[in-house]
Design a protein around this motif. Structure first.
Motif, short mmCIF file in Angstrom:
data_model
loop_
_atom_site.label_atom_id
_atom_site.label_comp_id
_atom_site.label_asym_id
_atom_site.label_seq_id
_atom_site.Cartn_x
_atom_site.Cartn_y
_atom_site.Cartn_z
N LEU A 160 28.84 7.95 -10.80
CA LEU A 160 27.77 7.88 -9.61
C LEU A 160 28.48 7.57 -8.33
CD1 LEU A 160 25.31 5.38 -11.07
CD2 LEU A 160 25.09 7.94 -11.08
N ASP A 161 28.03 8.36 -7.27
CA ASP A 161 28.50 8.27 -5.89
C ASP A 161 27.58 7.51 -4.96
OD1 ASP A 161 30.50 10.34 -6.29
OD2 ASP A 161 29.05 11.88 -6.13
N ILE A 162 28.19 6.33 -4.63
CA ILE A 162 27.35 5.46 -3.86
C ILE A 162 27.82 5.11 -2.49
CG2 ILE A 162 26.69 2.89 -3.73
CD1 ILE A 162 27.16 2.52 -6.64
N LEU A 163 27.10 5.15 -1.51
CA LEU A 163 27.23 5.14 -0.10
C LEU A 163 26.57 3.68 0.33
CD1 LEU A 163 28.06 5.95 2.78
CD2 LEU A 163 25.68 6.69 2.98
N ASP A 164 27.62 2.92 0.91
CA ASP A 164 27.29 1.57 1.48
C ASP A 164 27.41 1.53 3.01
OD1 ASP A 164 26.81 -1.20 2.10
OD2 ASP A 164 28.52 -1.84 1.08
N ILE A 165 26.15 1.65 3.59
CA ILE A 165 25.94 1.60 4.96
C ILE A 165 26.09 0.39 5.77
CG2 ILE A 165 24.68 2.27 7.16
CD1 ILE A 165 23.07 4.18 5.15
N GLY A 166 27.08 0.21 6.77
CA GLY A 166 27.30 -1.08 7.27
C GLY A 166 28.05 -2.07 6.28
N CYS A 167 29.05 -1.49 5.59
CA CYS A 167 29.82 -2.15 4.59
C CYS A 167 30.48 -3.45 5.08
CB CYS A 167 30.77 -1.38 3.87
SG CYS A 167 32.10 -0.49 4.88
N GLY A 168 30.96 -3.54 6.42
CA GLY A 168 31.69 -4.75 6.68
C GLY A 168 32.92 -4.89 6.33
N GLY A 169 33.45 -5.92 5.39
CA GLY A 169 34.75 -5.88 5.07
C GLY A 169 34.92 -5.56 3.69
N GLY A 170 33.69 -5.00 3.03
CA GLY A 170 33.78 -4.41 1.66
C GLY A 170 33.34 -5.34 0.69
N LEU A 171 32.45 -6.41 0.87
CA LEU A 171 32.16 -7.23 -0.15
C LEU A 171 31.39 -6.85 -1.14
CD1 LEU A 171 31.08 -10.56 1.85
CD2 LEU A 171 33.59 -9.76 0.88
N LEU A 172 30.62 -5.86 -1.05
CA LEU A 172 29.70 -4.94 -2.10
C LEU A 172 30.38 -3.70 -2.61
CD1 LEU A 172 25.95 -4.96 -1.30
CD2 LEU A 172 27.03 -5.79 -3.20
N CYS A 173 31.35 -3.31 -1.92
CA CYS A 173 32.19 -2.02 -2.27
C CYS A 173 33.06 -2.19 -3.16
CB CYS A 173 32.70 -1.12 -1.10
SG CYS A 173 31.74 -0.60 0.42
N GLU A 174 33.45 -3.22 -3.26
CA GLU A 174 34.93 -3.68 -4.09
C GLU A 174 34.16 -3.77 -5.70
OE1 GLU A 174 38.00 -6.14 -3.43
OE2 GLU A 174 38.40 -5.11 -1.34
N PRO A 175 33.54 -4.67 -5.72
CA PRO A 175 32.71 -4.83 -7.27
C PRO A 175 32.03 -3.75 -7.66
CG PRO A 175 31.38 -6.03 -5.64
CD PRO A 175 32.89 -5.65 -4.84
N LEU A 176 31.26 -2.95 -6.78
CA LEU A 176 30.72 -1.57 -7.27
C LEU A 176 31.85 -0.67 -7.78
CD1 LEU A 176 28.08 -1.17 -4.71
CD2 LEU A 176 27.58 -1.76 -6.90
N SER A 177 33.10 -0.49 -6.97
CA SER A 177 34.10 0.27 -7.46
C SER A 177 34.67 -0.31 -8.92
CB SER A 177 35.30 0.12 -6.11
OG SER A 177 36.37 1.06 -6.83
N ARG A 178 34.68 -1.35 -8.86
CA ARG A 178 35.20 -2.09 -10.27
C ARG A 178 34.44 -1.40 -11.48
NH1 ARG A 178 36.71 -6.49 -6.91
NH2 ARG A 178 38.96 -6.60 -6.94
N LEU A 179 32.93 -1.42 -11.11
CA LEU A 179 32.13 -0.77 -11.98
C LEU A 179 32.07 0.54 -12.30
CD1 LEU A 179 29.14 -3.11 -11.47
CD2 LEU A 179 30.63 -3.25 -13.27
N GLY A 180 33.11 1.21 -11.60
CA GLY A 180 33.36 2.90 -12.02
C GLY A 180 32.97 3.72 -10.83
N ALA A 181 31.93 3.19 -10.07
CA ALA A 181 31.41 4.35 -9.01
C ALA A 181 32.48 4.66 -8.03
CB ALA A 181 30.20 3.44 -8.19
N SER A 182 31.99 5.76 -7.61
CA SER A 182 32.84 6.48 -6.55
C SER A 182 32.10 5.96 -5.20
CB SER A 182 32.92 7.89 -6.65
OG SER A 182 33.42 8.63 -5.52
#
Length: 249
Positions: free
Chosen positions: A67-89
């Motif tokens: 799955l491709d996920i876009l995080d708008i206004g990601c800041g320091g990546g607090l959500l991006c990192e766990p979503l990446s660990r779950l396999g998302a691009s």
């Protein structure tokens, strides 16, 4: 004729404010402590709803793979990192280059490949599409909410999801999220939120419906002072999340 470029909905004062405190993004006891506390409940919600929508096993280690996920206004990546660990691009964007540099550094130290970009949703909109678009704690910081939501919606593929979380514009939210959190408990720097920029659920849902989206859920998030954590609830008077999908063509 090519579509005219979308006008920016960036509020530069908001960008400058978060840039000044960017070094604290990954300090769980620092200025972003409330987000660290808030992260588990919103991550749990996202994982469950995304897996349900796309028919994934939520218990799988890489439940979001493919799955491709876009995080708008990601800041320091607090959500991006766990979503990446779950396999998302994951693509994380933020108008603050300072935030993006912090996010890139932390992802590198964590051994994660995340596509971080110092850009805006408007600049990304032409030619880009994602399975899931997130706008988490962002709409209360933009200059034009309907225009921002239209842009975010344009980035969702047919059959995809958009999730928006923010603070309601109510007297209760003013008392708890602004006076309580910023001035009494000092969870957040004073001035982080402005009451007149808070957004009611219908002010998010109506623009999404105008873009052809189907509303799937509206969920409240409340703070439990006895357990010192956040949990999902039916009460949307303060914090809430809206989930919607773009129908398949």
């Amino acid at each position: 004729m090519a579509e005219a470029a979308r006008a920016s909905t960036i509020d530069q004062a908001e960008v400058d404010h978060f840039s000044r405190i960017a070094a604290d993004w990954w300090n769980p006891a620092g200025k972003f402590r409330p987000l660290h506390k808030f992260n588990p409940v919103r991550l749990g919600y996202l994982k469950r709803e995304i897996c349900t929508h796309f028919g994934r096993d939520a218990n799988a280690v890489k439940s979001l793979a493919g799955l491709d996920i876009l995080d708008i206004g990601c800041g320091g990546g607090l959500l991006c990192e766990p979503l990446s660990r779950l396999g998302a691009s994951v693509v994380g964007i933020d108008p603050s280059s300072t935030n993006i540099e912090v996010a890139k550094l932390h992802a590198e130290q964590s051994g994660l490949e995340i596509d971080y970009r110092a850009t805006t949703a408007e600049e990304l909109a032409e030619g880009s599409a994602f399975d899931v678009v997130l706008a988490m704690e962002v709409v209360e910081h933009v200059s034009d909410v309907p225009a921002f939501l239209a842009t975010a919606a344009s980035l969702v593929r047919p059959g995809g999801l958009i999730v928006v979380s923010t603070i309601n514009r109510t007297a209760k939210a003013f008392a708890l999220a602004i006076v309580g959190a910023e001035y009494v408990l000092r969870w957040l720097p004073r001035g982080t939120h402005s009451y007149d920029k808070l957004v009611r659920p219908e002010e998010i849902e109506a623009p999404l419906q105008e873009e052809g989206f189907i509303l799937l859920d509206r969920k409240g998030v409340v703070y439990d002072p006895f357990r010192d954590d956040w949990k999902e609830a039916s009460d949307t008077d303060v914090n809430y999340m809206v989930l919607a999908t773009r129908p398949r063509q």
